[in-house]
Design an enzyme around this catalytic site. Structure first.
Site, PDB file in Angstrom:
ATOM      1  N   ILE A   1       0.868  -1.168   0.000  1.00  0.00           N
ATOM      2  CA  ILE A   1       0.000   0.000   0.000  1.00  0.00           C
ATOM      3  C   ILE A   1       0.905   1.219   0.000  1.00  0.00           C
ATOM      4  CG2 ILE A   1      -1.763   1.271   1.291  1.00  0.00           C
ATOM      5  CD1 ILE A   1      -2.015  -1.808   2.611  1.00  0.00           C
ATOM      6  N   CYS A   2       0.663   2.133  -0.919  1.00  0.00           N
ATOM      7  CA  CYS A   2       1.407   3.389  -0.964  1.00  0.00           C
ATOM      8  C   CYS A   2       2.915   3.119  -1.083  1.00  0.00           C
ATOM      9  CB  CYS A   2       1.057   4.218   0.277  1.00  0.00           C
ATOM     10  SG  CYS A   2       1.543   5.951   0.220  1.00  0.00           S
ATOM     11  N   THR A   3       3.724   3.752  -0.222  1.00  0.00           N
ATOM     12  CA  THR A   3       5.177   3.620  -0.319  1.00  0.00           C
ATOM     13  C   THR A   3       5.701   2.305   0.229  1.00  0.00           C
ATOM     14  OG1 THR A   3       5.421   4.822   1.767  1.00  0.00           O
ATOM     15  CG2 THR A   3       5.541   6.117  -0.263  1.00  0.00           C
TER      16      THR A   3
END
Length: 327
Positions: free
Chosen positions: A109-111
């Site tokens: 998720i995300c970074t």
């Protein structure tokens, strides 16, 4: 399908929404299913000591990596603002290589994608991350094909999402895959989010205008385009402003900016139109002409191509004025 075992990997400075968003989706789905179905979710980290999220919230992992040496059905790594520039966590990388990649579906998720990259799990794969970090991910892990505009991406067992709330989109997609679109929609309604949002994450990112010498040919063109959007800005006109030939100015744009003069002008026009759609109640037709589009239909095509949604839908999503306005 029986109960799915989900491992969500967290770390110091994790983004709280990267954790809570997917967990709430899986919890809503589980509540709607029979006791023999649904999702059992565990937080994993280097050890079980409390961690502090980037917003100051304390989180307590259920298991350490050493305690979680077994196979899971789904493994996701949550991101965090500091993760792209952090030193690789050897323990996390080792666990992801040994056990994360063994899951039926694994990703980030995300970074959290940077943790996958350090573990070697992005090589020759397609992935996405927060729009603000996509270029860095691509530069840091050149063997990965980074999709800058995707809300979430799937490449075989690998699943990755864009920034923060996009983890909700990813979890809803996994629920739909496991138990059907109707349940995913029911979960989305309970959480008051859309089951499948329109457009990519470019609609959330600002246009990053190139910097450089304002007196250079590209600098002169950039300044003129920004202040004269309503003009007819052909390649010949841009070459005249730059003081070069059309062929030379086209070559300079591709070399220095990685895009054609036409794409550059269209990007500036779209970004100015976005600002007007957000901050004013001016009719879309007027905005189109003021930004240099030949017609509202041309602006519509540019928005659909670049952002994946119409100017009207963009205004509905991002306007900062009362909703009883003209369209």
């Amino acid at each position: 399908m029986g109960r799915q075992q989900v491992a969500l990997v967290i770390h110091e400075g994790v983004q709280a929404l990267d954790v809570a968003g997917p967990l709430d989706v899986f919890a809503e789905a589980t509540a709607a299913l029979t006791s023999s179905e649904g999702y059992d979710c565990l937080l994993l980290a280097s050890d079980t000591a409390p961690l502090r999220a980037s917003n100051g919230m304390a989180m307590i992992p259920h298991l350490s990596f050493r305690q979680a040496e077994r196979q899971f059905d789904i493994v996701l790594v949550a991101g965090g603002p500091a993760l792209p520039d952090a030193e690789p966590d050897a323990g996390m990388s080792n666990w992801l290589r040994s056990w994360g990649a063994q899951a039926g579906r694994y990703g980030s998720i995300c970074t959290g994608a940077f943790a996958l990259g350090h573990a070697g799990l992005l090589n020759e794969r397609v992935a996405t991350t927060h729009w603000q970090n996509a270029a860095q991910l691509a530069a840091q892990f050149p063997a990965c094909r980074v999709e800058h505009d995707r809300i979430h991406a799937r490449d075989g067992a690998l699943v990755t999402s864009a920034g923060v709330t996009a983890g909700i989109d990813l979890a809803l997609a996994l629920v739909a895959e496991d138990h059907g679109a109707a349940l995913a929609l029911a979960c989305a309604k309970r959480l008051v989010v859309v089951a499948q949002r329109q457009g990519g994450q470019s609609q959330f990112s600002p246009l990053l205008l190139p910097h450089g010498d304002p007196e250079s040919p590209i600098g002169r063109v950039r300044d003129h385009v920004i202040h004269h959007l309503a003009e007819a800005l052909s390649v010949d006109r841009l070459a005249e402003i730059a003081g070069t030939s059309p062929r030379t100015v086209a070559r300079l744009f591709v070399k220095e900016l990685g895009q054609t003069p036409h794409d550059f002008v269209e990007s500036i026009r779209i970004d100015h139109a976005r600002n007007l759609l957000e901050a004013t109640d001016r009719p879309i037709k007027t905005i189109a002409f003021d930004c240099g589009f030949s017609s509202p239909q041309q602006m519509l095509g540019a928005f659909q191509r670049r952002l994946g949604l119409s100017p009207l839908r963009y205004r509905e999503n991002f306007r900062s004025f009362p909703s009883d306005t003209r369209s």
